[in-house]
Design an enzyme around this catalytic site. Structure first.
Site, mmCIF file in Angstrom:
data_model
loop_
_atom_site.group_PDB
_atom_site.id
_atom_site.type_symbol
_atom_site.label_atom_id
_atom_site.label_comp_id
_atom_site.label_asym_id
_atom_site.label_seq_id
_atom_site.Cartn_x
_atom_site.Cartn_y
_atom_site.Cartn_z
ATOM 1 N N HIS A 128 -9.976 2.184 0.570
ATOM 2 C CA HIS A 128 -8.279 2.159 0.381
ATOM 3 C C HIS A 128 -8.056 1.425 -0.875
ATOM 4 O O HIS A 128 -8.236 0.175 -1.450
ATOM 5 C CB HIS A 128 -8.113 1.129 1.571
ATOM 6 C CG HIS A 128 -6.601 0.897 1.763
ATOM 7 N ND1 HIS A 128 -5.679 1.757 0.958
ATOM 8 C CD2 HIS A 128 -5.826 0.262 2.491
ATOM 9 C CE1 HIS A 128 -4.341 1.283 1.280
ATOM 10 N NE2 HIS A 128 -4.280 0.448 2.309
ATOM 11 N N CYS A 154 0.696 -1.488 -0.016
ATOM 12 C CA CYS A 154 -0.081 -0.019 -0.271
ATOM 13 C C CYS A 154 0.643 1.428 -0.125
ATOM 14 O O CYS A 154 0.341 2.244 0.015
ATOM 15 C CB CYS A 154 -0.952 0.121 1.214
ATOM 16 S SG CYS A 154 -2.017 -1.741 1.124
ATOM 17 N N PHE A 196 1.782 -3.422 3.792
ATOM 18 C CA PHE A 196 2.328 -4.854 4.385
ATOM 19 C C PHE A 196 3.603 -4.917 4.104
ATOM 20 O O PHE A 196 4.217 -4.696 3.041
ATOM 21 C CB PHE A 196 1.304 -5.875 3.816
ATOM 22 C CG PHE A 196 -0.059 -5.909 4.309
ATOM 23 C CD1 PHE A 196 -0.403 -4.983 5.251
ATOM 24 C CD2 PHE A 196 -0.855 -6.870 3.678
ATOM 25 C CE1 PHE A 196 -1.535 -5.101 5.813
ATOM 26 C CE2 PHE A 196 -2.149 -6.807 4.303
ATOM 27 C CZ PHE A 196 -2.442 -6.195 5.501
ATOM 28 N N LYS A 241 -9.179 8.151 2.902
ATOM 29 C CA LYS A 241 -9.819 6.676 2.723
ATOM 30 C C LYS A 241 -11.230 6.908 3.266
ATOM 31 O O LYS A 241 -11.913 5.687 2.850
ATOM 32 C CB LYS A 241 -9.074 5.771 3.178
ATOM 33 C CG LYS A 241 -7.627 5.664 2.523
ATOM 34 C CD LYS A 241 -6.747 4.600 3.068
ATOM 35 C CE LYS A 241 -5.085 4.592 2.480
ATOM 36 N NZ LYS A 241 -4.272 5.727 2.674
ATOM 37 N N HIS A 244 -2.438 8.105 6.104
ATOM 38 C CA HIS A 244 -2.767 6.941 5.596
ATOM 39 C C HIS A 244 -3.725 6.324 6.070
ATOM 40 O O HIS A 244 -4.693 5.907 5.422
ATOM 41 C CB HIS A 244 -1.223 5.880 6.056
ATOM 42 C CG HIS A 244 -1.344 4.561 5.437
ATOM 43 N ND1 HIS A 244 -1.628 4.386 3.711
ATOM 44 C CD2 HIS A 244 -1.779 3.497 6.072
ATOM 45 C CE1 HIS A 244 -1.732 2.966 3.704
ATOM 46 N NE2 HIS A 244 -1.824 2.479 4.815
ATOM 47 N N GLU A 293 0.641 5.935 13.321
ATOM 48 C CA GLU A 293 0.983 7.031 12.367
ATOM 49 C C GLU A 293 0.827 8.469 13.285
ATOM 50 O O GLU A 293 1.712 9.202 13.246
ATOM 51 C CB GLU A 293 0.055 7.007 11.215
ATOM 52 C CG GLU A 293 0.293 8.177 10.325
ATOM 53 C CD GLU A 293 -0.747 8.241 9.081
ATOM 54 O OE1 GLU A 293 -0.571 9.077 8.321
ATOM 55 O OE2 GLU A 293 -1.618 7.339 9.021
#
Length: 431
Positions: A355, A178, A419, A350, A318, A329
């Protein structure tokens, strides 16, 4: 100015997303706080635990000629549509190296040997791979499309964009889950800064709304199962958040050296200040809970650029709507910037787009650039009960868009994580 320290600017933007078929309609949806999520009505979705997604607003079949579209995976279709818009928006009227139709058009040319393309995808041509495997099983070897391999290649979107614009300086495809789209833009910035190219078309794309990815993400408990309320399911920072909503689409920007842009009289949206990159070395899917890797990427960004913390007024986070990632974050932002973080208007877009995986960094870079250009921060929607840890660490833009300072030079960050522990932070600045 030395070729290893050239200023990089954004001169074109393009997007196709769950909110709209172009950058303008996507931005309008973001500012309005519109959700692009909805129910999955396909027959295959009935047996899924997750039956919601943020599907594209304008299908590529409405934009691309059928003979062209049938040779492209859906991810490449999205990328090409967004790149075509960004290329035209930057003022380029033809493929690099081709004759121009007028003197005015000739002013908007670029040497193809100084033109690059960097388009990322986290998963690549997964729908082509799975659909053609079904064809093989059900109809036999001879019915498999001869276009299958170039369609399923992860570099297919970048290659097709490179062919469209005529890029010869390099065509690249970062794959970092991502964080892929943001890493592509960071790579493009460095291509220009170090003198490899004058212009680079960069961004990210993804098309993974398919039974297998939906089932896999659902079984790993990564996605929201709030099937009764699709539009409210993506809820970053809310105490009841339970995972992301899968989206699809692409976001692309045209990056250019400031000298090249000035020489052709191009409109400039913003300066692309630089990137910060790190890795967590913690877990294949879980973020490092204290945000140390994210903090390292932020520190790398600040150490490698001339960005002043006082300039930063906005962060496109994010924030996927997962219990662990959202807070890690914000802790990292607080760790690196201290009290300056109190002045960041934090938006989690998002909550509206879903996403987009490898396409997220591209779409969210478009949103970040437009936030600076229009001096307005999009809202974070669906937050009914703000997580106390979020409230303690950030000023989240809730409910309605917020005006950013109208005077002086301001900057914004776009955060992307993936990931594997990939962390990428991009910085843009008003001009």
């Amino acid at each position: 100015m030395s070729p290893t320290n050239r200023t990089v600017v954004v001169t074109g933007i393009g997007a196709t997303t769950p909110l709209g078929g172009d950058a303008a309609s996507t931005w309008e949806g973001l500012v309005a706080g519109k959700s692009g999520a909805g129910p999955l009505t396909q027959e295959w979705a009935a047996d899924q635990a997750v039956r919601i997604a943020a599907q594209i607003a304008v299908d590529p079949s409405e934009v691309l000629p059928r003979p062209q579209a049938r040779k492209l995976d859906r991810s490449a279709q999205f990328a090409l549509i967004a790149a075509q818009e960004a290329w035209a928006d930057a003022g380029f009227t033809a493929r690099a190296g081709e004759p121009q139709s007028s003197a005015a058009d000739a002013a908007g040319t670029v040497n193809p040997d100084r033109l690059g393309a960097v388009i990322a995808s986290g998963i690549g041509g997964v729908t082509t791979l799975l659909d053609q495997y079904d064809v093989l099983k059900e109809k036999g070897v001879r019915r498999v499309s001869p276009h299958t391999v170039p369609m399923l290649m992860p570099n297919g979107p970048s290659a097709n964009v490179g062919l469209y614009v005529g890029a010869r300086a390099g065509v690249h495809t970062p794959v970092s889950a991502c964080a892929s789209g943001a890493e592509a833009i960071g790579y493009a910035i460095e291509m220009i800064r170090t003198g490899r190219a004058d212009v680079v078309v960069a961004g990210g794309t993804e098309a993974a709304i398919h039974p297998l990815p939906i089932a896999a993400f659902g079984n790993m408990m990564a996605m929201s199962k709030n099937n009764d309320d699709p539009e409210g399911a993506s809820r970053p920072y809310d105490k009841a958040r339970d995972g992301f909503v899968l989206g699809e689409g692409a976001g692309v920007i045209v990056l250019e050296s400031a000298e090249h842009a000035a020489a052709r009289g191009a409109r400039v949206y913003a300066e692309a200040v630089g990137q910060g990159i790190s890795a967590d070395a913690h877990d294949i899917v879980q973020p490092e809970p204290a945000g140390r890797g994210i903090a390292a990427a932020l520190s790398h960004l600040m150490d490698s650029t001339d960005l002043d913390p006082a300039e930063i007024v906005h962060v496109n986070a994010h924030a996927t709507s997962t219990p662990a990632g959202d807070i890690a974050e914000l802790k990292a932002l607080r760790q690196v910037f201290g009290d300056h973080a109190d002045h960041f208007a934090v938006s989690a877009t998002k909550s509206m787009t879903g996403h987009l995986l490898g396409g997220a960094g591209g779409v969210e870079s478009v949103a970040t650039v437009l936030a600076l250009y229009h001096r307005i921060a999009p809202p974070t929607i669906n937050v009914e009960n703000l997580d106390p840890e979020a409230e303690a660490n950030a000023d989240v833009v809730l409910g309605e868009a917020r005006k950013l300072p109208v005077e002086g030079r301001i900057a914004a960050l776009n955060d992307s994580f993936g990931f594997g522990g990939h962390n990428v932070v991009l910085a843009f600045r008003s001009v």
